[in-house]
Design an enzyme around this catalytic site. Sequence first.
Site: not given
Length: 153
Positions: A52, A54, A82, A85
């Site tokens: 992801h 991040e 999420c 993260c």
Amino acid sequence: MIDDDIMREALVLARAAEALGEVPVGAVVVQDGIVIGRGFNRPISAHDPTAHAEVVAMRDAATRIGNYRLTGCDLYVTLEPCAMCAGAAILARVRTVVYGTADPTTGACGSVIDIFAENRLNHHADVRSGVLTEECAAVLKQFFASRRGLRGS
């Protein structure tokens, strides 16, 4: 750098993700006003469910400073993080998480759950939202509208 300028850099990264067919999310890590980490969504192209924006940005920042602790750093991301993260930000000791638009399906900074409000955890980042919200939301809306159009053909 001010919040809008930093988020604009994250938006550029989100568009890079989109160019690869990834969900357009971008993230940057800032330390003392300087961007030290950049990332965009890459789980599909990297065959990595943890890639992801991040996580990629925090990995980049940690490599640059030579420390997995990002104490005193701020994470800017176009979409509310999420749980994975947000958890990574906690483990990295990120000082502040700033996101552009809320994620009503998996957001872990208050939309679905709020990991940073969990008192039993040993670190809590400050969370701010609403930086370039319309621009961040528009990139995602356009991407998903385009995807629906492709499937409808």
